[in-house]
Design a protein around this motif. Structure first.
Motif, PDB file in Angstrom:
ATOM      1  N   HIS A   1    -108.474   6.033  -9.881  1.00 38.49           N
ATOM      2  CA  HIS A   1    -107.103   5.660 -10.186  1.00 38.49           C
ATOM      3  C   HIS A   1    -106.162   6.221  -9.126  1.00 38.49           C
ATOM      4  CE1 HIS A   1    -108.135   4.017 -14.096  1.00 38.49           C
ATOM      5  NE2 HIS A   1    -108.931   5.056 -14.249  1.00 38.49           N
ATOM      6  N   ILE A   2    -105.297   5.368  -8.628  1.00 34.06           N
ATOM      7  CA  ILE A   2    -104.326   5.772  -7.616  1.00 34.06           C
ATOM      8  C   ILE A   2    -103.018   6.085  -8.338  1.00 34.06           C
ATOM      9  CG2 ILE A   2    -103.014   5.011  -5.608  1.00 34.06           C
ATOM     10  CD1 ILE A   2    -105.396   3.123  -5.004  1.00 34.06           C
ATOM     11  N   PRO A   3    -102.420   7.241  -8.089  1.00 37.71           N
ATOM     12  CA  PRO A   3    -101.152   7.599  -8.744  1.00 37.71           C
ATOM     13  C   PRO A   3     -99.970   6.881  -8.091  1.00 37.71           C
ATOM     14  CG  PRO A   3    -101.836   9.358  -7.287  1.00 37.71           C
ATOM     15  CD  PRO A   3    -102.938   8.330  -7.268  1.00 37.71           C
ATOM     16  N   LEU A   4     -99.924   5.565  -8.260  1.00 35.64           N
ATOM     17  CA  LEU A   4     -98.916   4.737  -7.586  1.00 35.64           C
ATOM     18  C   LEU A   4     -97.497   5.143  -7.951  1.00 35.64           C
ATOM     19  CD1 LEU A   4     -98.276   2.332  -5.761  1.00 35.64           C
ATOM     20  CD2 LEU A   4     -98.478   0.861  -7.770  1.00 35.64           C
ATOM     21  N   ALA A   5     -97.200   5.227  -9.242  1.00 41.27           N
ATOM     22  CA  ALA A   5     -95.835   5.582  -9.665  1.00 41.27           C
ATOM     23  C   ALA A   5     -95.451   6.970  -9.168  1.00 41.27           C
ATOM     24  CB  ALA A   5     -95.696   5.496 -11.186  1.00 41.27           C
ATOM     25  N   GLY A   6     -96.388   7.904  -9.223  1.00 44.37           N
ATOM     26  CA  GLY A   6     -96.106   9.266  -8.780  1.00 44.37           C
ATOM     27  C   GLY A   6     -95.813   9.345  -7.296  1.00 44.37           C
ATOM     28  N   LEU A   7     -96.641   8.674  -6.512  1.00 48.60           N
ATOM     29  CA  LEU A   7     -96.419   8.686  -5.067  1.00 48.60           C
ATOM     30  C   LEU A   7     -95.150   7.931  -4.704  1.00 48.60           C
ATOM     31  CD1 LEU A   7    -100.108   8.200  -3.903  1.00 48.60           C
ATOM     32  CD2 LEU A   7     -98.712  10.275  -3.698  1.00 48.60           C
ATOM     33  N   GLN A   8     -94.887   6.812  -5.374  1.00 47.63           N
ATOM     34  CA  GLN A   8     -93.649   6.083  -5.110  1.00 47.63           C
ATOM     35  C   GLN A   8     -92.431   6.897  -5.540  1.00 47.63           C
ATOM     36  OE1 GLN A   8     -94.570   2.267  -7.020  1.00 47.63           O
ATOM     37  NE2 GLN A   8     -94.549   1.332  -4.993  1.00 47.63           N
ATOM     38  N   ALA A   9     -92.557   7.658  -6.619  1.00 50.56           N
ATOM     39  CA  ALA A   9     -91.461   8.528  -7.042  1.00 50.56           C
ATOM     40  C   ALA A   9     -91.174   9.574  -5.971  1.00 50.56           C
ATOM     41  CB  ALA A   9     -91.794   9.194  -8.380  1.00 50.56           C
ATOM     42  N   ALA A  10     -92.230  10.152  -5.403  1.00 48.05           N
ATOM     43  CA  ALA A  10     -92.046  11.140  -4.328  1.00 48.05           C
ATOM     44  C   ALA A  10     -91.378  10.497  -3.117  1.00 48.05           C
ATOM     45  CB  ALA A  10     -93.389  11.747  -3.943  1.00 48.05           C
ATOM     46  N   LEU A  11     -91.817   9.306  -2.758  1.00 49.46           N
ATOM     47  CA  LEU A  11     -91.226   8.610  -1.611  1.00 49.46           C
ATOM     48  C   LEU A  11     -89.767   8.233  -1.868  1.00 49.46           C
ATOM     49  CD1 LEU A  11     -94.275   6.372  -0.662  1.00 49.46           C
ATOM     50  CD2 LEU A  11     -93.360   8.302   0.648  1.00 49.46           C
ATOM     51  N   LEU A  12     -89.462   7.814  -3.099  1.00 48.11           N
ATOM     52  CA  LEU A  12     -88.071   7.501  -3.422  1.00 48.11           C
ATOM     53  C   LEU A  12     -87.221   8.764  -3.384  1.00 48.11           C
ATOM     54  CD1 LEU A  12     -85.954   5.426  -4.177  1.00 48.11           C
ATOM     55  CD2 LEU A  12     -86.559   5.765  -6.573  1.00 48.11           C
ATOM     56  N   GLY A  13     -87.768   9.870  -3.858  1.00 51.37           N
ATOM     57  CA  GLY A  13     -87.046  11.143  -3.778  1.00 51.37           C
ATOM     58  C   GLY A  13     -86.731  11.507  -2.340  1.00 51.37           C
ATOM     59  N   ILE A  14     -87.706  11.346  -1.457  1.00 48.81           N
ATOM     60  CA  ILE A  14     -87.481  11.616  -0.031  1.00 48.81           C
ATOM     61  C   ILE A  14     -86.416  10.677   0.524  1.00 48.81           C
ATOM     62  CG2 ILE A  14     -88.564  11.479   2.262  1.00 48.81           C
ATOM     63  CD1 ILE A  14     -91.191  12.411   0.830  1.00 48.81           C
ATOM     64  N   ALA A  15     -86.495   9.401   0.160  1.00 46.03           N
ATOM     65  CA  ALA A  15     -85.497   8.434   0.628  1.00 46.03           C
ATOM     66  C   ALA A  15     -84.101   8.788   0.127  1.00 46.03           C
ATOM     67  CB  ALA A  15     -85.884   7.022   0.181  1.00 46.03           C
ATOM     68  N   MET A  16     -83.997   9.242  -1.131  1.00 45.97           N
ATOM     69  CA  MET A  16     -82.684   9.611  -1.671  1.00 45.97           C
ATOM     70  C   MET A  16     -82.126  10.860  -0.987  1.00 45.97           C
ATOM     71  SD  MET A  16     -82.984   8.697  -5.712  1.00 45.97           S
ATOM     72  CE  MET A  16     -81.239   8.950  -6.006  1.00 45.97           C
ATOM     73  N   ILE A  17     -82.994  11.790  -0.650  1.00 45.41           N
ATOM     74  CA  ILE A  17     -82.540  12.979   0.082  1.00 45.41           C
ATOM     75  C   ILE A  17     -82.071  12.570   1.477  1.00 45.41           C
ATOM     76  CG2 ILE A  17     -83.318  15.144   1.148  1.00 45.41           C
ATOM     77  CD1 ILE A  17     -85.138  15.484  -1.387  1.00 45.41           C
ATOM     78  N   MET A  18     -82.812  11.685   2.125  1.00 49.75           N
ATOM     79  CA  MET A  18     -82.397  11.184   3.444  1.00 49.75           C
ATOM     80  C   MET A  18     -81.072  10.436   3.341  1.00 49.75           C
ATOM     81  SD  MET A  18     -86.044   9.974   5.084  1.00 49.75           S
ATOM     82  CE  MET A  18     -85.231   8.912   6.246  1.00 49.75           C
ATOM     83  N   ASP A  19     -80.905   9.670   2.267  1.00 52.07           N
ATOM     84  CA  ASP A  19     -79.665   8.933   2.034  1.00 52.07           C
ATOM     85  C   ASP A  19     -78.488   9.888   1.882  1.00 52.07           C
ATOM     86  OD1 ASP A  19     -77.927   6.759   1.461  1.00 52.07           O
ATOM     87  OD2 ASP A  19     -78.297   6.972  -0.677  1.00 52.07           O
ATOM     88  N   TYR A  20     -78.711  11.015   1.242  1.00 51.04           N
ATOM     89  CA  TYR A  20     -77.653  12.008   1.064  1.00 51.04           C
ATOM     90  C   TYR A  20     -77.294  12.674   2.398  1.00 51.04           C
ATOM     91  CZ  TYR A  20     -75.043  16.005  -0.675  1.00 51.04           C
ATOM     92  OH  TYR A  20     -74.063  16.932  -0.903  1.00 51.04           O
ATOM     93  N   ILE A  21     -78.312  12.955   3.194  1.00 54.14           N
ATOM     94  CA  ILE A  21     -78.091  13.621   4.481  1.00 54.14           C
ATOM     95  C   ILE A  21     -77.493  12.660   5.508  1.00 54.14           C
ATOM     96  CG2 ILE A  21     -79.269  14.732   6.443  1.00 54.14           C
ATOM     97  CD1 ILE A  21     -81.288  15.846   4.355  1.00 54.14           C
ATOM     98  N   ILE A  22     -78.038  11.450   5.557  1.00 58.14           N
ATOM     99  CA  ILE A  22     -77.567  10.431   6.505  1.00 58.14           C
ATOM    100  C   ILE A  22     -76.721   9.432   5.716  1.00 58.14           C
ATOM    101  CG2 ILE A  22     -78.246   8.705   8.214  1.00 58.14           C
ATOM    102  CD1 ILE A  22     -81.015  10.143   8.273  1.00 58.14           C
ATOM    103  N   SER A  23     -75.440   9.637   5.696  1.00 51.88           N
ATOM    104  CA  SER A  23     -74.553   8.861   4.814  1.00 51.88           C
ATOM    105  C   SER A  23     -74.526   7.372   5.136  1.00 51.88           C
ATOM    106  CB  SER A  23     -73.140   9.433   4.852  1.00 51.88           C
ATOM    107  OG  SER A  23     -72.641   9.373   6.178  1.00 51.88           O
ATOM    108  N   SER A  24     -74.939   6.969   6.311  1.00 47.24           N
ATOM    109  CA  SER A  24     -74.897   5.550   6.663  1.00 47.24           C
ATOM    110  C   SER A  24     -76.065   4.756   6.078  1.00 47.24           C
ATOM    111  CB  SER A  24     -74.880   5.386   8.185  1.00 47.24           C
ATOM    112  OG  SER A  24     -76.051   5.934   8.752  1.00 47.24           O
ATOM    113  N   LEU A  25     -77.049   5.426   5.479  1.00 52.19           N
ATOM    114  CA  LEU A  25     -78.194   4.710   4.911  1.00 52.19           C
ATOM    115  C   LEU A  25     -77.797   3.849   3.717  1.00 52.19           C
ATOM    116  CD1 LEU A  25     -81.256   7.114   5.005  1.00 52.19           C
ATOM    117  CD2 LEU A  25     -80.914   5.021   6.277  1.00 52.19           C
ATOM    118  N   GLU A  26     -77.153   4.414   2.735  1.00 52.16           N
ATOM    119  CA  GLU A  26     -76.705   3.692   1.537  1.00 52.16           C
ATOM    120  C   GLU A  26     -77.815   2.849   0.901  1.00 52.16           C
ATOM    121  OE1 GLU A  26     -73.244   1.445   2.682  1.00 52.16           O
ATOM    122  OE2 GLU A  26     -71.977   3.210   2.607  1.00 52.16           O
ATOM    123  N   LEU A  27     -78.699   3.505   0.184  1.00 55.48           N
ATOM    124  CA  LEU A  27     -79.787   2.804  -0.503  1.00 55.48           C
ATOM    125  C   LEU A  27     -79.277   1.799  -1.532  1.00 55.48           C
ATOM    126  CD1 LEU A  27     -82.257   5.765  -1.148  1.00 55.48           C
ATOM    127  CD2 LEU A  27     -82.439   3.966   0.580  1.00 55.48           C
TER     128      LEU A  27
END
Length: 171
Positions: free
Chosen positions: A134-160
């Motif tokens: 079993h691949i932890p798809l939701a868990g890994l995607q949650a981690a990736l979304l968390g990273i993307a949201m942190i990047m979005d906060y740091i780089i204000s021009s991203l705007e997810l």
């Protein structure tokens, strides 16, 4: 609304933790995550844009699930319930929750990039973890979304939550 972003990051970390450890996530995490994402997007874009973008994201997801269902049903020559053996309910619920924050283009990009990265993770760990298929798809995607949201906060021009970066890139 930094407190809302932090709360979402905590939920994403909790989803990742549960899925990585137990290969299952409490179902109630996903409606709460969706509500938190609606509140965050509402504060940046308003209710009209929030619901419109969520509609496009959910339509994209429904098409993807329908294509998977057709593929596996044709492959096995019978009607298949893809949530039995191929895709977990937690994965589906996570993918339903996130378009309430991501813009349509960002949702599709996140979907594609995260699936590629999860596939690479699965291939890399296949030799190490042989007893669990079993691949932890939701868990890994949650981690990736968390990273993307942190990047979005740091780089204000991203705007997810907006596709403005795409319009800027095209012009």
């Amino acid at each position: 609304m930094i407190w809302l972003q932090i709360l979402i990051l905590v939920f994403l970390a909790f989803i990742c933790y549960q899925d990585m450890l137990y290969r299952a996530v409490y179902w109630w995490c996903f409606p709460i995550l969706a509500i938190l994402m609606v509140l965050l997007k509402y504060n940046t874009s308003g209710i009209q844009q929030t619901l419109t973008d969520a509609g496009y994201g959910l339509l994209f997801l429904m098409v993807q699930i329908f294509i998977l269902w057709i593929y596996f049903s044709v492959k096995h020559k019978k009607i298949i319930n893809i949530t039995n053996n191929y895709l977990g309910w937690g994965d589906v619920l996570f993918l339903i929750a996130i378009p309430f924050y991501l813009s349509p283009v960002n949702y599709v990009l996140f979907y594609i990039v995260s699936l590629i990265l999860v596939l690479l993770y699965a291939l890399a760990t296949a030799k190490i973890i042989t007893n669990n298929k079993h691949i932890p798809l939701a868990g890994l995607q949650a981690a990736l979304l968390g990273i993307a949201m942190i990047m979005d906060y740091i780089i204000s021009s991203l705007e997810l939550y907006s596709d403005n970066w795409l319009y800027f890139l095209i012009n």
